[in-house]
Write a protein that holds these residues in place. Structure first.
Motif, PDB file in Angstrom:
ATOM      1  N   ASN A 352       0.837  -1.071   0.029  1.00 28.16           N
ATOM      2  CA  ASN A 352       0.049   0.111   0.051  1.00 28.16           C
ATOM      3  C   ASN A 352       0.799   1.181  -0.050  1.00 28.16           C
ATOM      4  O   ASN A 352       0.314   2.317  -0.002  1.00 28.16           O
ATOM      5  N   THR A 353       2.008   1.056   0.213  1.00 31.56           N
ATOM      6  CA  THR A 353       3.107   2.219   0.383  1.00 31.56           C
ATOM      7  C   THR A 353       4.138   2.376  -0.622  1.00 31.56           C
ATOM      8  O   THR A 353       5.235   2.949  -0.262  1.00 31.56           O
ATOM      9  N   ILE A 354       3.999   1.522  -1.739  1.00 33.22           N
ATOM     10  CA  ILE A 354       5.045   1.813  -2.764  1.00 33.22           C
ATOM     11  C   ILE A 354       4.617   3.057  -3.595  1.00 33.22           C
ATOM     12  O   ILE A 354       3.689   3.060  -4.368  1.00 33.22           O
ATOM     13  N   PRO A 355       5.805   3.821  -3.582  1.00 33.25           N
ATOM     14  CA  PRO A 355       5.639   4.937  -4.265  1.00 33.25           C
ATOM     15  C   PRO A 355       5.778   4.867  -5.839  1.00 33.25           C
ATOM     16  O   PRO A 355       6.541   3.912  -6.327  1.00 33.25           O
ATOM     17  N   TRP A 356       5.203   5.562  -6.678  1.00 34.62           N
ATOM     18  CA  TRP A 356       5.417   5.521  -8.297  1.00 34.62           C
ATOM     19  C   TRP A 356       5.827   6.822  -8.584  1.00 34.62           C
ATOM     20  O   TRP A 356       5.340   7.802  -7.991  1.00 34.62           O
ATOM     21  N   VAL A 357       6.810   6.874  -9.540  1.00 29.26           N
ATOM     22  CA  VAL A 357       6.953   8.259 -10.128  1.00 29.26           C
ATOM     23  C   VAL A 357       7.251   8.230 -11.760  1.00 29.26           C
ATOM     24  O   VAL A 357       7.732   7.189 -12.059  1.00 29.26           O
ATOM     25  N   ILE A 358       6.797   9.114 -12.180  1.00 29.49           N
ATOM     26  CA  ILE A 358       7.062   9.247 -13.707  1.00 29.49           C
ATOM     27  C   ILE A 358       8.064  10.590 -13.929  1.00 29.49           C
ATOM     28  O   ILE A 358       7.545  11.714 -13.502  1.00 29.49           O
TER      29      ILE A 358
END
Ligand code: FAD
Ligand code: NAI
Length: 473
Positions: A352-358
């Motif tokens: 639930n706390t895996i960040p995503w970045v583009i």
């Protein structure tokens, strides 16, 4: 010669595999890692997709092209002008290769430091034996009590359109284009499509992105996706949604892509190069899973439970080759957790706390639930948003695009999701990840002292906005 014996053998030396090997060694195991990636000279190049043809080289090119864009279009606002600005693509690529090599060498050093034995070559199952597994490691046969599979993923090709890496490019070829194409086409407006499209657009290519789905960035919070679409359009990225790609023809002149647009009209896109970025498929090529009865699902992913255990005792699988997001940091966390489980500890990965970045400009980053997800799940929530336009540091930077948005539980105020589009979103998101990991409320962030002037004040203000009490907007 007797077979070399190891407590833990890791197959694959990408971010999942090399981290799993190091953590296992730290825990006192006798560890080997097998990786088959070859550099231009045929030697090893540890780090997998991420280091060689993924995260690291793409970010190197994004940085170079962003410098060029800044000098061409934004430095004049600061009173800095330069005549005759040129881009030497060959030098840019050489710098990128150097950055990759530094990372490859760094992992070799880490293996030495942690006494991880490295085999350069293919790893495959031979047989289950004596409560462990016989494996091929290149030309050698070795024995492992425990096996961690981290064999990653490969780019998905359009059906019947193989990558030639000359005109029709996967992520690999996309990172080696020797000169800026006049016209560049991309299939798929996902993470790679947007990042690589941005690189070559900044360097002067006319970029068209054909996306199959009718919605832009469907997994991203709708308000962020809307803002991103607006900014990318202004930058000159032509993103066409709801298209159906038909025949793709490659010739010496370039590539032609027949497609139907969202109105059902037949069209053709003529480009010099085509990048196909329509997702990735789990990789078990050459692993010989059948030799031991290792179970794969219909997508070719290795079947694992919540703890990354496969159907075989003592065989674990992590990273892109299993379910879940295909992200380097997710692979790494699974690697650490599996090593700790083998050691009898309680390794844990919080999905639930895996960040995503583009890593476009502006950057897009998020953690937790989107507003549309909360609505679909019927969760009562409060939302707060703060624009970078009202942040002093962003004004000083000259980059006021975007905002920070908080979503918090209507009753408990617990943070449920944080969405950022704007400068350094990739760095700012960490505060939100930490907050959510500690089950913080929006009020907790709102009451923490943030340095002034800093972009992180926008995070504090967005937390204040949840209760409609921003101080600077
Ligand atoms: P991989 O990195 O794919 O490593 C697998 C390794 O195993 C490879 O070295 C392969 O050669 C080796 N191998 C496979 N089979 C065998 C075998 N039988 N024997 C021996 N060796 C074998 N993620 C992010 O988090 N941030 C980003 O910015 C980011 N950018 C990306 C940009 C691009 C262009 C791409 C394509 C991906 C990007 N990713 C990013 C995704 C990231 O690269 C993957 O999620 C990550 O590499 C997965 O790690 P892994 O260890 O599971 O597998
Ligand atoms: P993606 O899943 O991000 O995007 C693929 C896009 O292609 C989707 O929008 C999909 O709807 C579209 N698509 C699929 N089939 C299509 C078709 N036939 N015609 C037109 N459109 C089609 O996959 P992408 O960009 O290939 O990246 C793969 C993965 O690599 C990502 O999902 C991510 O996990 C990882 N990655 C992560 C990065 C990061 O963290 N910054 C950067 C790059 C990649």
């Amino acid at each position: 010669m007797s077979t070399k014996q190891f407590d833990v053998v890791v197959i694959g030396g990408g971010p999942g595999g090399y981290i799993a090997a190091i953590r296992s060694a730290q825990l006192g195991f006798n560890v080997a890692c097998i990786d088959e990636w070859k550099n231009d000279k045929g030697g090893p190049a540890l780090g997998g997709t991420c280091t060689n043809v993924g995260c690291i080289p793409s970010k190197a090119l994004l940085q170079s092209s962003e410098h060029y864009e800044q000098l061409n279009h934004h430095f004049a606002d600061h009173g800095i002008t330069a005549d005759n600005v040129k881009i030497d693509v060959a030098k840019m690529l050489a710098r990128k290769d150097q950055v990759v090599k530094q990372n490859n060498d760094g992992i070799v050093y880490l293996f030495k430091k942690n006494k991880v034995t490295f085999f350069h070559g293919r790893g495959s199952f031979v047989a289950a034996k004596d409560g462990g597994y016989e494996l091929k490691a290149g030309e050698e046969v070795i024995f492992a009590k425990q096996v961690i599979i981290a064999t990653g993923s490969n780019a998905r090709a359009l059906p019947g359109v193989p990558f030639d890496e000359e005109n029709i490019l996967s992520n690999d070829g996309a990172l080696r284009v020797g000169a800026t194409p006049k016209k560049l086409g991309l299939i798929g407006a996902g993470v790679i499509g947007l990042e690589m499209g941005s690189v070559w657009r900044r360097l002067g290519a006319e970029v068209t992105v054909l996306e199959g789905l009718p919605a832009f960035l469907g997994a991203v919070d709708e308000s962020v996706a809307k803002e991103a679409a607006k900014v990318f359009k202004k930058q000159g990225l032509d993103i066409q949604l709801g298209v159906k790609v038909g025949e793709v023809k490659s010739s010496k002149k370039g590539v032609s892509v027949a497609y139907t647009d969202s109105k059902g009209e037949a069209k053709t896109l003529e480009v010099d190069k085509l990048i196909v970025s329509i997702g990735r498929v789990p990789n078990t090529i050459g692993l010989a899973p059948e030799a031991v009865g290792l179970k794969l699902d219909e997508r070719g992913a290795i079947v694992v439970d919540d703890e990354c255990k496969t159907n075989l005792p003592g065989v674990w699988a992590i990273g892109d080759v299993v379910r879940g997001p295909m992200l380097a940091h997710k692979a790494e966390e699974e690697g650490v957790a599996v090593a700790e489980r083998i050691a009898g500890q309680h390794g844990h990965v919080n999905f639930n706390t895996i960040p995503w970045v583009i890593y476009t400009s502006p950057e897009i980053a998020w953690v937790g639930k989107t507003e549309q997800q909360l609505k679909a799940e019927g969760v009562a929530y409060k939302a707060g948003q703060f624009p970078f336009l009202a942040n002093g540091r962003a004004r000083a930077l000259g980059d006021t695009t975007g905002f920070v948005k908080f979503l918090a539980d209507a009753k408990t105020d617990e943070i449920l999701g944080v969405h950022i589009i704007g400068p350094f979103a990739s760095e700012l998101i960490s505060e939100a990840v930490v907050a959510m990991e500690f089950k913080a409320s929006a009020e907790d962030i709102a009451r923490i002292c943030h340095a002034h002037p800093s972009l992180s004040e926008a995070t504090k203000e967005a937390a204040l906005a949840v209760d409609k009490r921003t101080l600077n907007f």
